[in-house]
Enzyme design. Sequence first.
Site, PDB file in Angstrom:
ATOM      1  N   LYS A 316      -1.270 -12.206   8.748  1.00 40.59           N
ATOM      2  CA  LYS A 316      -0.069 -12.991   9.046  1.00 40.59           C
ATOM      3  C   LYS A 316       0.044 -13.287  10.534  1.00 40.59           C
ATOM      4  O   LYS A 316       0.298 -14.416  10.938  1.00 40.59           O
ATOM      5  CB  LYS A 316       1.185 -12.270   8.562  1.00 40.59           C
ATOM      6  CG  LYS A 316       2.468 -13.039   8.860  1.00 40.59           C
ATOM      7  CD  LYS A 316       3.708 -12.309   8.395  1.00 40.59           C
ATOM      8  CE  LYS A 316       3.866 -12.377   6.908  1.00 40.59           C
ATOM      9  NZ  LYS A 316       5.174 -11.872   6.444  1.00 40.59           N
ATOM     10  N   GLU A 322      -7.240  -3.605  12.175  1.00 39.01           N
ATOM     11  CA  GLU A 322      -8.418  -3.428  11.332  1.00 39.01           C
ATOM     12  C   GLU A 322      -9.006  -4.771  10.920  1.00 39.01           C
ATOM     13  O   GLU A 322     -10.228  -4.969  10.952  1.00 39.01           O
ATOM     14  CB  GLU A 322      -8.062  -2.619  10.077  1.00 39.01           C
ATOM     15  CG  GLU A 322      -7.496  -1.241  10.347  1.00 39.01           C
ATOM     16  CD  GLU A 322      -5.981  -1.226  10.362  1.00 39.01           C
ATOM     17  OE1 GLU A 322      -5.402  -0.191  10.015  1.00 39.01           O
ATOM     18  OE2 GLU A 322      -5.375  -2.260  10.729  1.00 39.01           O
ATOM     19  N   GLY A 381       3.296  -9.328   2.995  1.00 42.98           N
ATOM     20  CA  GLY A 381       1.887  -9.236   2.621  1.00 42.98           C
ATOM     21  C   GLY A 381       1.666  -8.770   1.199  1.00 42.98           C
ATOM     22  O   GLY A 381       0.839  -9.324   0.466  1.00 42.98           O
ATOM     23  N   ARG A 382       2.421  -7.755   0.757  1.00 39.80           N
ATOM     24  CA  ARG A 382       2.214  -7.212  -0.586  1.00 39.80           C
ATOM     25  C   ARG A 382       2.742  -8.139  -1.674  1.00 39.80           C
ATOM     26  O   ARG A 382       2.511  -7.906  -2.861  1.00 39.80           O
ATOM     27  CB  ARG A 382       2.861  -5.834  -0.688  1.00 39.80           C
ATOM     28  CG  ARG A 382       4.345  -5.801  -0.375  1.00 39.80           C
ATOM     29  CD  ARG A 382       4.841  -4.353  -0.263  1.00 39.80           C
ATOM     30  NE  ARG A 382       6.238  -4.240   0.112  1.00 39.80           N
ATOM     31  CZ  ARG A 382       6.699  -4.274   1.356  1.00 39.80           C
ATOM     32  NH1 ARG A 382       5.849  -4.445   2.375  1.00 39.80           N
ATOM     33  NH2 ARG A 382       7.985  -4.130   1.620  1.00 39.80           N
ATOM     34  N   GLU A 468       5.302   0.926  -0.776  1.00 40.35           N
ATOM     35  CA  GLU A 468       5.640   0.351   0.526  1.00 40.35           C
ATOM     36  C   GLU A 468       7.019  -0.308   0.488  1.00 40.35           C
ATOM     37  O   GLU A 468       7.701  -0.392   1.502  1.00 40.35           O
ATOM     38  CB  GLU A 468       4.579  -0.669   0.950  1.00 40.35           C
ATOM     39  CG  GLU A 468       4.652  -1.056   2.416  1.00 40.35           C
ATOM     40  CD  GLU A 468       3.440  -1.837   2.886  1.00 40.35           C
ATOM     41  OE1 GLU A 468       2.562  -1.246   3.557  1.00 40.35           O
ATOM     42  OE2 GLU A 468       3.343  -3.041   2.572  1.00 40.35           O
ATOM     43  N   HIS A 499      -9.461  11.088 -19.666  1.00 43.14           N
ATOM     44  CA  HIS A 499     -10.434  12.135 -19.355  1.00 43.14           C
ATOM     45  C   HIS A 499     -10.393  12.498 -17.875  1.00 43.14           C
ATOM     46  O   HIS A 499     -11.313  13.140 -17.372  1.00 43.14           O
ATOM     47  CB  HIS A 499     -11.835  11.670 -19.755  1.00 43.14           C
ATOM     48  CG  HIS A 499     -11.973  11.436 -21.231  1.00 43.14           C
ATOM     49  ND1 HIS A 499     -12.367  12.416 -22.121  1.00 43.14           N
ATOM     50  CD2 HIS A 499     -11.717  10.333 -21.984  1.00 43.14           C
ATOM     51  CE1 HIS A 499     -12.378  11.932 -23.351  1.00 43.14           C
ATOM     52  NE2 HIS A 499     -11.992  10.666 -23.300  1.00 43.14           N
ATOM     53  N   LYS A 624       0.280   3.343  13.444  1.00 41.03           N
ATOM     54  CA  LYS A 624      -0.431   2.315  14.218  1.00 41.03           C
ATOM     55  C   LYS A 624      -0.307   2.566  15.717  1.00 41.03           C
ATOM     56  O   LYS A 624      -1.268   2.449  16.477  1.00 41.03           O
ATOM     57  CB  LYS A 624       0.124   0.929  13.888  1.00 41.03           C
ATOM     58  CG  LYS A 624      -0.172   0.429  12.486  1.00 41.03           C
ATOM     59  CD  LYS A 624       0.429  -0.959  12.300  1.00 41.03           C
ATOM     60  CE  LYS A 624       0.189  -1.508  10.916  1.00 41.03           C
ATOM     61  NZ  LYS A 624       0.801  -2.853  10.748  1.00 41.03           N
TER      62      LYS A 624
END
Length: 708
Positions: A316, A322, A381-382, A468, A499, A624
Amino acid sequence: YSSRSPTELSTSLRKIVDGSASRENPSSRGDNNDSDSDEVEQRIQIQIQSAESDYTTADEQQQHTNYDYDAHHNYPKVILQADKLGRSAATQILRVLPKSSNNDNLVSFTPEWKRLQRHALEVIQPSHLRDMILDPQRCDAMYAEHDGVYLDYSRQQATLETMDLLFDLAEKRELTQRIKGMFNGEKINFTEDRAVLHTALRASKDQIGSVFVDDLDAIKEVHDVLDQIKSFTDAFRSGKITGYTGKRMRNIVSVGIGGSYLGPEFLHEVLKTEAEGINSSLGYSLRFLANVDPVDVERTCADLDPEETLIIVVSKTFTTAETMLNARTMRQWLWDFMGDDIDVVRKHVVACSSVSATENVKAFGIDTENYFFRFWDWVGGRYSVCGAAGAVPISLLYGFDLFEKFLEGARSMDQHFLNAPMEKNIPIIMGLLGVWNSSFMGYNSRALIPYAQALLRLPAHIQQLDMESNGKRINRHNVEIDYPVGEVDFGEPGTNSQHSFFQLIHQGQTIPVDFLGFVQSQHDLLMDNEQLSSHDELMANFFAQPDALANGKTADEVRAEGCPEDLVLHKVFDGNRPSSSLLFPQLSAYVTGQILSLYEHRTAVQGFIWDLNSFDQWGVELGKKLALDVKEHLMEARNNEVGDYEIAADNPATSRILNYYVNNSRDAVRGAASSNPVTSATSVTRKTHKDHFPPQIHDLGGHSGRLS
């Protein structure tokens, strides 16, 4: 408590601290070791003086203002001191701290909330699901349908009265008004003063002119970008857009993290085995680069030809640490094979970013006229998979038409959420049950189990979406909440999950489960001599697990099977474990859109009821900031030629582990093929394409190449 004077509070604190110190150190009772006793006493006195100072200051502030100060906000040192004295002392100290008397700002003080608390204690806790699910009237009422989506919530620890009480709470919280406000562009993200309009990303063109944000026609903006994406991806797939050397591009690498990665990847995994997706993606590949770990770069670039590869950078602000490091790495990878001409970047890198980041995009070398796809501050973002972050990579691989079907499915669930009455509204029902299980039943985890391997990345996306969004502690009135919120979400596809962690779900702690199943498989198999297809085998488990969780297995039932007495208790299942079942027609692009929208809205409903801001994420900022400080220490250490530099961080533990890391990695980052002046490590992996093996050392200087 709020009426206590600072002196009274200090006296209470002194008694607690004295008692804690006495239990903590026997010498403080005068037995022996005077020096230890003096040290403990001195520490206690400092803590009490600090507490008295804090309380006096707060008392004076309250006398001169009308605001009721909350001790949890105004006395952080007291809380920290309490922690140092152990859990018992901390609990006692928190009990004597003044509480906010402004209870009107907490949903937990409403009559509707109190009624639900009493109902949970008096009606639900004494009952058992094995009895509830035998009630035909209850079971017939506890389901909802919309556009092929079938929700059965009869295996939740709830009665029809429970649901009525939850709907009363929703009315009290003005849920439907808040939902409409979100769709209409009201700035419900109150900490950032932003609208929340991920629903506009899939709104139809006939809604243009209906939603404005700061005088901007939001839906028109969305369709302008979608039209741009369609034109670009059609040109890419037809071969009109080629790479720097004139080759047709067939490989797509999407560089992003968090919502810029998890949402598009979950959709990609679905479409890989969807009938139309299989055919439309032939000849193309899509990979995601998210982790800053250099191994992720190695795995992403392996066997790709840079001349045939398009890089998508999704950020954005175009400053995400990163993502931008990985973007610079991929840019260097392109330069290494094709030279550091600026046109290499202009031909091979596109950006999905906010309009406010245009200058950052341009500085990176990207063609902002043709290779820049914008999104807006009113989409987090999410929540962005329906925007450029998802549209560009998915449309490049599968074609825009298939992505559009995904948007149509999301739009269908949006309209259901906006218009259906609460009693038949699937996202509202699921959201209210989430509140019920977390805040009233005390379940702090929740599992998502899709019985479809193609949804293997859905749990990870919903994990970020929900945790979040609702992992918060302050409500919209700036008051600290006093009720449980924010479940730990996790999951895996069935039957693999059975399992893995179902042992805990059946016989350990109670974890509500969402089961997702499909009437038809994307690809079914019926082998010779088999009576049931593979999909029927899968769905048998889908139907059995909710009943097993609800009913359990009694000791008498275990004994009736002839089990030895010493094993009976080990084979007992308590049952009474809640779940919901969602059944869909078949996993397609359209249905995937429905699923995404459903879970986005469930998250919003819970946030609205809890009075939280589900659309900010301040909790990720501290880590951060500290990472930037650590990077400064690492650069100092790496630039030290002698190698005897000692890092002095903010605390001894961090200093010790950082120095251990630097000292043990120093030799590993030095080598004859080094090209990075800071770490002496090679910047970019080279074992990526057969035409360029063995790799040759470059002399470009990374992000300081000719482009700058």
